[in-house]
Design a protein around this motif. Sequence first.
Motif, PDB file in Angstrom:
ATOM      1  N   THR A  16       0.847  -1.197   0.000  1.00 34.95           N
ATOM      2  CA  THR A  16       0.000   0.000   0.000  1.00 34.95           C
ATOM      3  C   THR A  16       0.876   1.239   0.000  1.00 34.95           C
ATOM      4  OG1 THR A  16      -1.689  -1.177   1.266  1.00 34.95           O
ATOM      5  CG2 THR A  16      -1.850   1.218   1.195  1.00 34.95           C
ATOM      6  N   THR A  17       0.538   2.176  -0.869  1.00 39.93           N
ATOM      7  CA  THR A  17       1.243   3.457  -0.902  1.00 39.93           C
ATOM      8  C   THR A  17       0.230   4.593  -0.826  1.00 39.93           C
ATOM      9  OG1 THR A  17       1.231   3.516  -3.320  1.00 39.93           O
ATOM     10  CG2 THR A  17       3.168   2.549  -2.243  1.00 39.93           C
ATOM     11  N   ARG A  18       0.720   5.733  -0.428  1.00 38.19           N
ATOM     12  CA  ARG A  18      -0.163   6.893  -0.301  1.00 38.19           C
ATOM     13  C   ARG A  18       0.612   8.139  -0.713  1.00 38.19           C
ATOM     14  NH1 ARG A  18      -1.434  10.033   4.392  1.00 38.19           N
ATOM     15  NH2 ARG A  18      -0.271   8.550   5.674  1.00 38.19           N
ATOM     16  N   PHE A  19      -0.074   9.031  -1.383  1.00 38.67           N
ATOM     17  CA  PHE A  19       0.508  10.296  -1.820  1.00 38.67           C
ATOM     18  C   PHE A  19      -0.398  11.418  -1.336  1.00 38.67           C
ATOM     19  CE2 PHE A  19       3.946   8.734  -4.392  1.00 38.67           C
ATOM     20  CZ  PHE A  19       3.549   7.458  -4.731  1.00 38.67           C
ATOM     21  N   PRO A  20       0.075  12.645  -1.394  1.00 32.23           N
ATOM     22  CA  PRO A  20      -0.755  13.764  -0.906  1.00 32.23           C
ATOM     23  C   PRO A  20      -2.098  13.818  -1.616  1.00 32.23           C
ATOM     24  CG  PRO A  20       1.500  14.485  -1.271  1.00 32.23           C
ATOM     25  CD  PRO A  20       1.402  13.103  -1.837  1.00 32.23           C
ATOM     26  N   THR A  21      -3.121  14.122  -0.854  1.00 28.67           N
ATOM     27  CA  THR A  21      -4.456  14.245  -1.437  1.00 28.67           C
ATOM     28  C   THR A  21      -4.530  15.460  -2.350  1.00 28.67           C
ATOM     29  OG1 THR A  21      -5.405  13.219   0.512  1.00 28.67           O
ATOM     30  CG2 THR A  21      -6.891  14.458  -0.909  1.00 28.67           C
ATOM     31  N   ARG A  22      -3.986  16.567  -1.846  1.00 32.35           N
ATOM     32  CA  ARG A  22      -3.951  17.794  -2.642  1.00 32.35           C
ATOM     33  C   ARG A  22      -2.546  17.928  -3.185  1.00 32.35           C
ATOM     34  NH1 ARG A  22      -7.208  22.097   1.220  1.00 32.35           N
ATOM     35  NH2 ARG A  22      -9.155  20.918   1.329  1.00 32.35           N
ATOM     36  N   ASP A  23      -2.386  17.585  -4.445  1.00 31.17           N
ATOM     37  CA  ASP A  23      -1.056  17.438  -4.999  1.00 31.17           C
ATOM     38  C   ASP A  23      -0.780  18.370  -6.160  1.00 31.17           C
ATOM     39  OD1 ASP A  23       0.633  15.011  -6.967  1.00 31.17           O
ATOM     40  OD2 ASP A  23       1.473  16.287  -5.425  1.00 31.17           O
ATOM     41  N   ALA A  24      -1.772  18.667  -6.923  1.00 33.09           N
ATOM     42  CA  ALA A  24      -1.642  19.525  -8.111  1.00 33.09           C
ATOM     43  C   ALA A  24      -0.570  19.009  -9.061  1.00 33.09           C
ATOM     44  CB  ALA A  24      -1.353  20.970  -7.710  1.00 33.09           C
ATOM     45  N   GLY A  25      -0.350  17.691  -9.042  1.00 29.53           N
ATOM     46  CA  GLY A  25       0.582  17.103  -9.989  1.00 29.53           C
ATOM     47  C   GLY A  25       2.036  17.275  -9.663  1.00 29.53           C
ATOM     48  N   SER A  26       2.339  17.791  -8.482  1.00 28.24           N
ATOM     49  CA  SER A  26       3.737  18.031  -8.168  1.00 28.24           C
ATOM     50  C   SER A  26       4.463  16.769  -7.736  1.00 28.24           C
ATOM     51  CB  SER A  26       3.839  19.090  -7.069  1.00 28.24           C
ATOM     52  OG  SER A  26       3.258  18.610  -5.867  1.00 28.24           O
ATOM     53  N   VAL A  27       3.724  15.780  -7.186  1.00 30.14           N
ATOM     54  CA  VAL A  27       4.374  14.571  -6.689  1.00 30.14           C
ATOM     55  C   VAL A  27       3.846  13.327  -7.394  1.00 30.14           C
ATOM     56  CG1 VAL A  27       4.665  13.070  -4.688  1.00 30.14           C
ATOM     57  CG2 VAL A  27       4.887  15.548  -4.433  1.00 30.14           C
ATOM     58  N   ARG A  28       2.529  13.136  -7.323  1.00 34.49           N
ATOM     59  CA  ARG A  28       1.928  11.930  -7.911  1.00 34.49           C
ATOM     60  C   ARG A  28       2.252  11.860  -9.396  1.00 34.49           C
ATOM     61  NH1 ARG A  28      -2.375   8.807  -6.072  1.00 34.49           N
ATOM     62  NH2 ARG A  28      -2.844  10.360  -4.474  1.00 34.49           N
ATOM     63  N   GLY A  29       2.731  10.721  -9.814  1.00 39.58           N
ATOM     64  CA  GLY A  29       3.096  10.520 -11.212  1.00 39.58           C
ATOM     65  C   GLY A  29       4.551  10.841 -11.486  1.00 39.58           C
ATOM     66  N   HIS A  30       5.186  11.572 -10.591  1.00 42.95           N
ATOM     67  CA  HIS A  30       6.597  11.910 -10.761  1.00 42.95           C
ATOM     68  C   HIS A  30       7.470  11.226  -9.729  1.00 42.95           C
ATOM     69  CE1 HIS A  30       5.699  15.013 -13.737  1.00 42.95           C
ATOM     70  NE2 HIS A  30       4.710  15.381 -12.972  1.00 42.95           N
ATOM     71  N   PHE A  31       6.901  10.934  -8.554  1.00 40.97           N
ATOM     72  CA  PHE A  31       7.642  10.289  -7.481  1.00 40.97           C
ATOM     73  C   PHE A  31       7.092   8.880  -7.266  1.00 40.97           C
ATOM     74  CE2 PHE A  31       8.975  14.320  -4.907  1.00 40.97           C
ATOM     75  CZ  PHE A  31       9.520  14.855  -6.045  1.00 40.97           C
ATOM     76  N   THR A  32       7.987   7.945  -6.971  1.00 49.26           N
ATOM     77  CA  THR A  32       7.610   6.569  -6.668  1.00 49.26           C
ATOM     78  C   THR A  32       8.268   6.156  -5.371  1.00 49.26           C
ATOM     79  OG1 THR A  32       7.452   6.028  -9.034  1.00 49.26           O
ATOM     80  CG2 THR A  32       7.611   4.192  -7.474  1.00 49.26           C
ATOM     81  N   ILE A  33       7.493   5.555  -4.484  1.00 50.44           N
ATOM     82  CA  ILE A  33       8.041   5.048  -3.234  1.00 50.44           C
ATOM     83  C   ILE A  33       8.044   3.529  -3.277  1.00 50.44           C
ATOM     84  CG2 ILE A  33       5.794   5.135  -2.055  1.00 50.44           C
ATOM     85  CD1 ILE A  33       7.364   5.894   0.505  1.00 50.44           C
ATOM     86  N   SER A  34       9.103   2.931  -2.777  1.00 56.47           N
ATOM     87  CA  SER A  34       9.215   1.483  -2.754  1.00 56.47           C
ATOM     88  C   SER A  34      10.083   1.087  -1.568  1.00 56.47           C
ATOM     89  CB  SER A  34       9.822   0.966  -4.064  1.00 56.47           C
ATOM     90  OG  SER A  34      11.148   1.455  -4.244  1.00 56.47           O
ATOM     91  N   ARG A  35      10.116  -0.198  -1.278  1.00 56.92           N
ATOM     92  CA  ARG A  35      10.947  -0.649  -0.161  1.00 56.92           C
ATOM     93  C   ARG A  35      11.481  -2.043  -0.446  1.00 56.92           C
ATOM     94  NH1 ARG A  35       7.528  -0.149   5.003  1.00 56.92           N
ATOM     95  NH2 ARG A  35       9.345  -1.117   6.017  1.00 56.92           N
ATOM     96  N   ASP A  36      12.608  -2.337   0.178  1.00 58.61           N
ATOM     97  CA  ASP A  36      13.230  -3.661   0.148  1.00 58.61           C
ATOM     98  C   ASP A  36      13.475  -4.042   1.593  1.00 58.61           C
ATOM     99  OD1 ASP A  36      16.015  -5.124  -1.709  1.00 58.61           O
ATOM    100  OD2 ASP A  36      14.824  -5.885  -0.059  1.00 58.61           O
ATOM    101  N   ASN A  37      12.580  -4.818   2.155  1.00 58.51           N
ATOM    102  CA  ASN A  37      12.699  -5.164   3.571  1.00 58.51           C
ATOM    103  C   ASN A  37      13.904  -6.050   3.852  1.00 58.51           C
ATOM    104  OD1 ASN A  37      10.551  -3.606   4.442  1.00 58.51           O
ATOM    105  ND2 ASN A  37       9.068  -5.277   4.225  1.00 58.51           N
ATOM    106  N   ALA A  38      14.359  -6.776   2.859  1.00 56.83           N
ATOM    107  CA  ALA A  38      15.566  -7.585   3.050  1.00 56.83           C
ATOM    108  C   ALA A  38      16.780  -6.693   3.276  1.00 56.83           C
ATOM    109  CB  ALA A  38      15.783  -8.479   1.844  1.00 56.83           C
TER     110      ALA A  38
END
Length: 123
Positions: A57-79
């Motif tokens: 599950t990921t979450r991005f700002p609700t009010r974004d105006a395109g500044s983050v969503r679509g340009h930033f990606t969050i991911s993780r490697d728990n190992a």
Amino acid sequence: QVQLVESGGGLVQAGGSMTLSCAASGRTFSRYAVGWFRQAPGKEREFVAAISGNGLTTRFPTRDAGSVRGHFTISRDNAKNTVYLQMNSLKPEDTAVYYCAAAVNWDSPFTNWGQGTQVTVSS
């Protein structure tokens, strides 16, 4: 408790890309939700992205105006006890100190913070 250390910041030209890393200590890191925040000079800290402990599950700002969503990606490697923030199409307004923070679960506040890493985007 986990301790967090951000890395990967620096100077990049507008339109470029950069990946930030948030390395965590502790054997229970996979239980923690992790978020990225940023604070530009003279501005309040703002939420950038978050990811659940299992990475599903990921979450991005609700009010974004395109500044983050679509340009930033969050991911993780728990190992590797690491969360990443991939930033593409960077703009000068993305210049800020970027922080990662951990919460004991998805519905809890972020209580463990890293020291931050500077990202500067030149025009």
